[in-house]
Design a protein around this motif. Sequence first.
Motif, short mmCIF file in Angstrom:
data_model
loop_
_atom_site.label_atom_id
_atom_site.label_comp_id
_atom_site.label_asym_id
_atom_site.label_seq_id
_atom_site.Cartn_x
_atom_site.Cartn_y
_atom_site.Cartn_z
N ARG A 1 -9.23 11.49 -12.03
CA ARG A 1 -8.83 12.26 -10.70
C ARG A 1 -9.75 11.39 -8.90
NH1 ARG A 1 -8.94 16.82 -11.81
NH2 ARG A 1 -6.71 16.80 -12.67
N LEU A 2 -10.81 11.38 -9.68
CA LEU A 2 -11.78 10.61 -8.29
C LEU A 2 -11.65 9.72 -8.33
CD1 LEU A 2 -15.02 12.63 -9.17
CD2 LEU A 2 -13.99 12.81 -6.96
N GLU A 3 -10.85 9.26 -9.19
CA GLU A 3 -11.31 7.22 -9.03
C GLU A 3 -9.79 6.70 -8.36
OE1 GLU A 3 -11.36 5.43 -12.68
OE2 GLU A 3 -13.14 6.19 -12.78
N ALA A 4 -8.66 8.05 -8.48
CA ALA A 4 -7.35 7.76 -8.49
C ALA A 4 -7.63 8.32 -6.28
CB ALA A 4 -6.40 8.50 -9.07
N PHE B 1 0.66 -0.66 0.11
CA PHE B 1 0.11 0.09 0.13
C PHE B 1 0.66 1.69 -0.35
CE2 PHE B 1 -2.74 -3.40 2.49
CZ PHE B 1 -3.59 -3.26 1.20
N TYR B 2 2.38 1.37 0.33
CA TYR B 2 2.78 2.06 0.45
C TYR B 2 3.32 2.58 -1.07
CZ TYR B 2 6.70 5.58 1.25
OH TYR B 2 7.54 6.65 2.13
N ARG B 3 4.15 1.98 -2.15
CA ARG B 3 4.44 2.17 -3.39
C ARG B 3 2.81 2.44 -3.64
NH1 ARG B 3 9.03 -1.56 -4.50
NH2 ARG B 3 8.67 -3.29 -4.07
N ALA B 4 1.49 1.91 -3.59
CA ALA B 4 0.55 2.11 -4.49
C ALA B 4 -0.16 3.29 -3.84
CB ALA B 4 -0.33 0.82 -3.79
N ILE B 5 -0.03 3.67 -2.56
CA ILE B 5 -0.48 5.53 -2.40
C ILE B 5 0.69 6.09 -3.26
CG2 ILE B 5 -0.54 6.86 -0.50
CD1 ILE B 5 -1.24 4.85 1.44
N THR B 6 1.79 5.74 -3.27
CA THR B 6 2.22 6.91 -4.32
C THR B 6 2.06 7.45 -5.23
OG1 THR B 6 4.33 6.71 -2.43
CG2 THR B 6 5.15 7.77 -4.10
N ALA B 7 1.95 5.78 -5.58
CA ALA B 7 1.44 5.83 -7.60
C ALA B 7 0.25 6.74 -7.95
CB ALA B 7 1.39 4.45 -8.22
N PHE B 8 -0.44 6.68 -6.68
CA PHE B 8 -1.88 6.78 -6.95
C PHE B 8 -2.43 8.18 -7.41
CE2 PHE B 8 -4.05 2.35 -5.81
CZ PHE B 8 -4.32 2.37 -7.34
N ARG B 9 -1.23 8.93 -5.68
CA ARG B 9 -0.82 10.34 -6.01
C ARG B 9 -0.91 10.57 -7.01
NH1 ARG B 9 -3.43 12.37 -1.69
NH2 ARG B 9 -3.03 11.36 0.22
N ARG B 10 0.76 10.08 -7.40
CA ARG B 10 0.75 10.87 -8.93
C ARG B 10 0.16 10.63 -9.82
NH1 ARG B 10 6.76 7.55 -8.25
NH2 ARG B 10 8.08 8.95 -7.32
N ALA B 11 -0.67 10.25 -9.60
CA ALA B 11 -2.04 10.22 -10.92
C ALA B 11 -2.42 10.56 -11.02
CB ALA B 11 -2.25 8.67 -11.59
N GLU B 12 -3.08 11.08 -10.13
CA GLU B 12 -3.90 11.67 -9.65
C GLU B 12 -3.70 13.37 -9.41
OE1 GLU B 12 -6.29 14.60 -5.34
OE2 GLU B 12 -4.60 12.22 -4.78
N ILE B 13 -2.52 13.89 -9.37
CA ILE B 13 -1.41 15.20 -10.26
C ILE B 13 -1.55 15.34 -11.36
CG2 ILE B 13 0.16 16.80 -9.84
CD1 ILE B 13 0.60 15.62 -7.19
N LEU B 14 -1.47 14.10 -12.36
CA LEU B 14 -1.24 14.54 -13.77
C LEU B 14 -2.14 14.18 -13.73
CD1 LEU B 14 1.93 11.57 -13.72
CD2 LEU B 14 1.54 14.38 -14.01
N THR B 15 -3.50 13.60 -13.62
CA THR B 15 -4.26 13.54 -15.07
C THR B 15 -4.92 14.36 -15.41
OG1 THR B 15 -6.43 12.05 -15.11
CG2 THR B 15 -6.32 12.56 -13.14
N GLN B 16 -5.23 14.69 -16.03
CA GLN B 16 -6.41 16.46 -16.13
C GLN B 16 -8.11 15.62 -16.32
OE1 GLN B 16 -5.98 19.62 -16.81
NE2 GLN B 16 -3.90 18.73 -16.51
N ASP B 17 -8.12 14.47 -16.85
CA ASP B 17 -9.83 13.84 -16.51
C ASP B 17 -10.57 13.69 -15.28
OD1 ASP B 17 -11.48 11.66 -16.36
OD2 ASP B 17 -11.09 11.36 -18.47
#
Length: 309
Positions: free
Chosen positions: A95-98, A75-91
């Motif tokens: 973003r809500l999914e992340a 979960f630690y590394r998963a959270i890091t990746a999901f937070r990056r996806a949240e920042i980068l996406t314009q959709d």
Amino acid sequence: MRLIGLKTLIVISLLSLAGCDLAKKEIQPQIHYTVQDRYLQSLPSPFSELSTLERETSWGSEYLIGNHFAKKLDFYRAITAFRRAEILTQDEDRRLEAQYETLLCYYLGQRYAEVEQSYRESNLSSISTNFPAFHDLLVILYDTYFQLGEVEKSTPILELLGQYDEKTAKTLVLYSALQKADFSVLEKLGKDLPLMKIYEEQKKSSKIAAALNAIIPGSGYFYLGQKNTAITALLMNGLFLAAAIYFFRRRPIAAAIIFLGFEAGWYLGGIQGGSAQGKLYNERVYEQIVTPYMNREGIFPIYQLKNAF
């Protein structure tokens, strides 16, 4: 002097025993779930798969990485990746999914304060019932606020969930009552009475344990099955009492008072200890009865989740 000392000890012990009656009677068990990794890994994702174009984007790559680690329960590394996806996406939907996936990782990691903070900082409070993970989000938020002791927040969430899924809401009410050992609620629910009957048959009385220690030091511990503690308490009380009597007779009153003080500490501590150990004994009995049942019947909130990663 000896008479005064003994009278004082008796009076103090009676007051201490009375204090045990005024102590909090409720037990505070620690109930935990045990979930197999494969169970979480078998739950489907509530969200649609990324398209080919989405996979080629930077946020898509991060999202896939987050899913990869989440499925491995890292979960630690998963959270890091999901937070990056949240920042980068314009959709906004993605973003809500992340944001939800981040929150879910915190929840499965039992980091309830972070769940609450993640929810507060996200846009998930504005979602509608059409959100694919709406049901699971309500379950997560209810359990999070329950664990944090924020009843004023968990209650309205439970009411909302009841409108959406009455069966799950009732299960969560039962979960809360069993988790807190709230016997009055369990009786009102009319549920799991055989379970509570077993507990009533196996539990011990904290008052009796304290009273026995007041009559014969250590006997209360023996009543609770703590033989080594009982022997230690009996020997130490006997040793200090014998020393106090010896010095009273030999007239070194100061030494007698010192040993009488030691004896008073052990004696009164035994009374309080009997009450405390009785409560602890009952908590362990309750845990051994209720924990397997809740896991077997799937009463924990984690078993109410319909989706994962």
